[in-house]
Design an enzyme around this catalytic site. Structure first.
Site, PDB file in Angstrom:
ATOM      1  N   HIS A  22      22.604  18.045  25.887  1.00 56.47           N
ATOM      2  CA  HIS A  22      21.877  17.225  24.940  1.00 56.47           C
ATOM      3  C   HIS A  22      20.268  17.587  24.170  1.00 56.47           C
ATOM      4  O   HIS A  22      19.705  17.252  24.076  1.00 56.47           O
ATOM      5  CB  HIS A  22      20.455  16.434  26.371  1.00 56.47           C
ATOM      6  CG  HIS A  22      21.275  15.429  27.365  1.00 56.47           C
ATOM      7  ND1 HIS A  22      21.929  16.013  28.433  1.00 56.47           N
ATOM      8  CD2 HIS A  22      21.572  14.439  27.133  1.00 56.47           C
ATOM      9  CE1 HIS A  22      22.623  15.158  28.918  1.00 56.47           C
ATOM     10  NE2 HIS A  22      22.397  13.935  28.461  1.00 56.47           N
ATOM     11  N   ASP A  35      37.001  56.069  53.182  1.00 57.51           N
ATOM     12  CA  ASP A  35      38.000  56.289  53.863  1.00 57.51           C
ATOM     13  C   ASP A  35      39.327  56.877  52.249  1.00 57.51           C
ATOM     14  O   ASP A  35      40.661  56.883  51.580  1.00 57.51           O
ATOM     15  CB  ASP A  35      39.396  54.604  53.490  1.00 57.51           C
ATOM     16  CG  ASP A  35      40.973  55.159  53.633  1.00 57.51           C
ATOM     17  OD1 ASP A  35      40.946  56.473  54.416  1.00 57.51           O
ATOM     18  OD2 ASP A  35      41.676  53.825  53.518  1.00 57.51           O
ATOM     19  N   HIS A  70      43.360  57.911  53.328  1.00 62.42           N
ATOM     20  CA  HIS A  70      44.224  56.671  52.875  1.00 62.42           C
ATOM     21  C   HIS A  70      44.898  57.611  51.388  1.00 62.42           C
ATOM     22  O   HIS A  70      45.991  57.208  51.016  1.00 62.42           O
ATOM     23  CB  HIS A  70      43.637  55.482  52.344  1.00 62.42           C
ATOM     24  CG  HIS A  70      43.558  55.447  50.186  1.00 62.42           C
ATOM     25  ND1 HIS A  70      41.695  56.059  50.671  1.00 62.42           N
ATOM     26  CD2 HIS A  70      43.848  54.925  49.460  1.00 62.42           C
ATOM     27  CE1 HIS A  70      41.487  55.948  49.280  1.00 62.42           C
ATOM     28  NE2 HIS A  70      42.504  55.091  48.634  1.00 62.42           N
ATOM     29  N   HIS A 123      48.324  57.152  47.728  1.00 61.85           N
ATOM     30  CA  HIS A 123      47.878  57.772  46.636  1.00 61.85           C
ATOM     31  C   HIS A 123      49.393  59.036  46.259  1.00 61.85           C
ATOM     32  O   HIS A 123      49.380  59.656  45.369  1.00 61.85           O
ATOM     33  CB  HIS A 123      46.561  58.517  46.637  1.00 61.85           C
ATOM     34  CG  HIS A 123      46.050  56.839  45.561  1.00 61.85           C
ATOM     35  ND1 HIS A 123      46.439  56.150  45.031  1.00 61.85           N
ATOM     36  CD2 HIS A 123      45.292  57.129  46.136  1.00 61.85           C
ATOM     37  CE1 HIS A 123      45.113  55.039  45.331  1.00 61.85           C
ATOM     38  NE2 HIS A 123      44.002  55.509  46.228  1.00 61.85           N
ATOM     39  N   ASP A 128      46.131  50.853  45.412  1.00 60.74           N
ATOM     40  CA  ASP A 128      44.938  50.079  46.144  1.00 60.74           C
ATOM     41  C   ASP A 128      44.593  48.565  46.466  1.00 60.74           C
ATOM     42  O   ASP A 128      44.840  47.912  47.186  1.00 60.74           O
ATOM     43  CB  ASP A 128      43.638  50.858  45.877  1.00 60.74           C
ATOM     44  CG  ASP A 128      43.142  52.396  46.174  1.00 60.74           C
ATOM     45  OD1 ASP A 128      43.519  52.951  47.454  1.00 60.74           O
ATOM     46  OD2 ASP A 128      42.991  52.430  45.406  1.00 60.74           O
TER      47      ASP A 128
END
Lengths: 170, 445
Positions: free
Chosen positions: B117, B219, B222, B227, B381
């Site tokens: 409007h 972490d 991991h 990796h 990941d």
């Protein structure tokens, strides 16, 4: 053979290598000075001059040269690249191919090619899939009689990627 | 199961939280807190409606009128710098009938005009234009009462702009607590501070926001398997246990955590993340304390996660596997929850404003090739996070309890010069146990 036919054959051959994961062969289709970019796409207001905007000149999803492309391919060959092992089932659909005027340059004959791209991706045993839609803006160069990819800019049609990674080439 | 809160779901949440509370100090975490619709409903209310959430960096809106569109839960906020230079954030929702008034993800605007409007707001939120105001709303209409709704709380720390949906929330300073000392290792590395390398990459992952956060807060363990491809390529250090070294530090009571990694013993890595010498020289005097400079000088990999969903990662890196010298990278990210088991990642590349131009360019390459949507680390990941979330949402899988017992017998490091509780090894779940203590406090509160 006319140039449009040559370019189409190049693009179809390239798509076949990407679909089949024959990345070493794909690398051999790129020039030593290849530039491969996927800029971040943004929702922007319509530019006053017309057309569309929102293609970032500063940030990319991929901004690669020959060495970094080789690194990505070598990674896939390590046997520990979980993102693509098992590999995604990919299908590259290349359409609306527009071939520019070939031009002689000091690096060799070059031609600009634009095409539309739809990439289908399916992983594991889930029925869900993702599509990426884009325009490719390529520069092909004739080296020793064969066309090679010297530059590719992929203009994505998505601002937020619907997929969890770009572990493959567009 | 029907939509909404079933009776069974309502029982499930207290049971899961009780199970988490009872098991946490033994290192047992119920898988069922991940990818669960009822848990997510409570997280929306107890975590994301009360916490300081990262919105933007000041360098994304450097000039008056610059704005970016950002989200907390499903609320869209215009983060905009006014003509007075002050950054504000407004709900992107017209006060009249609810249309979005911001027409782009980023841009520059003196005003926001609603396309529905036509109500028009100045970039400080003030309603300044109402079409046919007198005819439609009469003489007494008070526009001052109908400005854009500001975010309940907004605060900035060294260029990092955070918002909070809770008007009663503690200050950002109190929220950060001792995490500030660690944030400054990055924000005060240069007297000029940081800037974004461009707009964020945005991509969607079918996972729980807590899983993404876990990887960045604690972490290290991991890296040797997830990796492995990067170790094989020689991009990550050859010592597969490289991420074990260094210190893991948590801020008790706050949920924040950081990892400060020097480098594997015997590895020849340049000091100060491998930043160029001129940047190292500037850092020497720009850090507030000598202890921060001394820690920074010995750091090669650095991560911070702020409760609940902001992380930064700052590793020594090379732009590719053949590049001769290190070019460290810095990424900021928000693990933006979209729904149970679904997040959007906002990933920014960052760099020091006064870094040499060649370095900025190479730092951008280091970032893009290793992190973010196509990052050769992060790709793996997100693949793994999505499968963990899928399993955690399965009928049998959600009954399992995960193992968070790593490093339970390690004593804190009494010689660590920084604040918080430090452990002299990164193969520990200590930061995760601290995160979940804070999580429980809010979820039960």
């Amino acid at each position: 053979m006319d140039i449009t036919r040559e370019v189409l054959e190049f693009l179809y051959r390239e798509a076949e290598l990407l679909d089949e994961g024959r990345y070493r062969e794909w690398l051999s289709l790129t020039t030593e000075d290849v530039l491969y970019q996927v800029p971040v796409r943004l929702t922007r207001e319509r530019p006053p001059e017309g057309g569309y905007g929102g293609v970032s000149e500063r940030m990319f999803h991929l901004d690669e040269d020959r060495t970094s492309l080789e690194m990505r391919v070598a990674r896939l060959e390590t046997g520990f690249a979980w993102a693509e092992d098992p590999p995604s089932r990919l299908r590259h659909f290349v359409t609306n191919v527009r071939v520019g005027e070939p031009k002689p340059t000091e690096r060799g004959e070059e031609v600009e090619v634009r095409s539309n791209l739809l990439v289908f991706r399916s992983r594991w045993d889930r029925p869900e899939y993702t599509f990426l839609s884009a325009e490719r803006r390529d520069l092909l160069r004739r080296e020793n009689g064969t066309w090679k990819l010297a530059r590719r800019v992929v203009i994505l049609d998505q601002s937020t990627l619907p997929t969890h990674n770009l572990s493959f080439f567009l | 199961m029907g939509s909404g809160k079933t009776a069974k779901g309502m029982e499930r949440v207290p049971r899961l939280l009780r199970e988490l509370a009872e098991g946490l100090e033994e290192g047992l975490v119920p898988a069922g807190i991940l990818n669960d619709p009822e848990i997510f409903e409570l997280e929306k209310e107890r975590i994301f409606s009360r916490s300081w959430i990262y919105l933007a960096h000041a360098s994304e809106v450097p000039s008056p009128g610059d704005y970016v569109l950002r989200y907390i839960l499903n609320n869209a906020f215009i983060v905009v710098r006014g003509e007075d230079g002050q950054v504000r954030a407004f709900l992107d929702m017209c006060r009249h009938r609810g249309m979005r008034v911001c027409r782009a993800e980023a841009g520059n605007a003196s005003h926001f005009r609603c396309p529905f409007h036509g109500w028009t707001y100045r970039n400080d939120g003030t309603l300044v234009g109402v079409p046919a105001e007198r005819e439609a709303f009469g003489e007494g209409f008070n526009k001052a009462e109908w400005g854009l709704v500001p975010i309940p709380k907004l605060a900035e720390f060294d260029g990092l702009i955070f918002g909070n949906l809770d008007p009663e929330a503690p200050s950002l300073e109190a929220w950060l607590g001792d995490a500030r000392w660690y944030l400054e290792l990055v924000t005060k590395r240069s007297p000029q501070g940081l800037e974004v390398l461009g707009p964020p990459q945005r991509f969607v992952v079918n996972t729980d926001w807590k899983l993404a956060l876990e990887t960045f807060i604690s972490d290290s363990y991991h890296t040797l398997m997830t990796h492995r491809s990067m170790i094989e390529l020689g991009i990550a250090p050859r010592d597969a246990k490289y991420a074990m070294y260094g210190e893991q530090i948590h801020i008790p009571g706050k949920g924040h955590g950081t990892m400060v990694v020097g480098g594997p013993p015997g590895a020849k890595l340049p000091p100060f993340w491998g930043y160029p010498e001129e940047m190292m020289e500037r850092a020497r005097t720009s850090y507030p304390t000598r202890e921060q400079w001394e820690v920074a000088r010995e750091t090669r990999i650095f991560l911070i996660t702020l409760f609940p969903n902001f992380s930064l990662h700052n590793p020594i890196r090379k732009p590719d596997h053949r590049y001769p010298t290190p070019v460290p990278m810095l990424t900021f990210r928000v693990w933006h929850p979209l729904g149970p088991g679904r997040i959007e990642i906002f990933s920014w590349g960052m760099v020091e404003k006064d870094a040499p131009e060649w370095f900025k360019e190479k730092a951008r390459h280091s970032y893009l090739r290793f992190f973010g949507s196509s990052g050769t680390f992060e790709q793996d990941d997100t693949e793994i996070w999505s499968h963990v979330a899928q399993n955690a949402g399965s009928t049998l899988g959600r009954r399992l309890r995960f193992n968070y017992q790593m490093g339970q017998n390690v004593a804190p490091d009494p010689n660590w010069p920084g604040p918080g509780v430090a452990y002299p090894i990164n193969f520990t779940d200590e930061n995760l146990r601290n995160f979940y203590r804070r999580y429980l406090e809010l979820m039960l509160g």
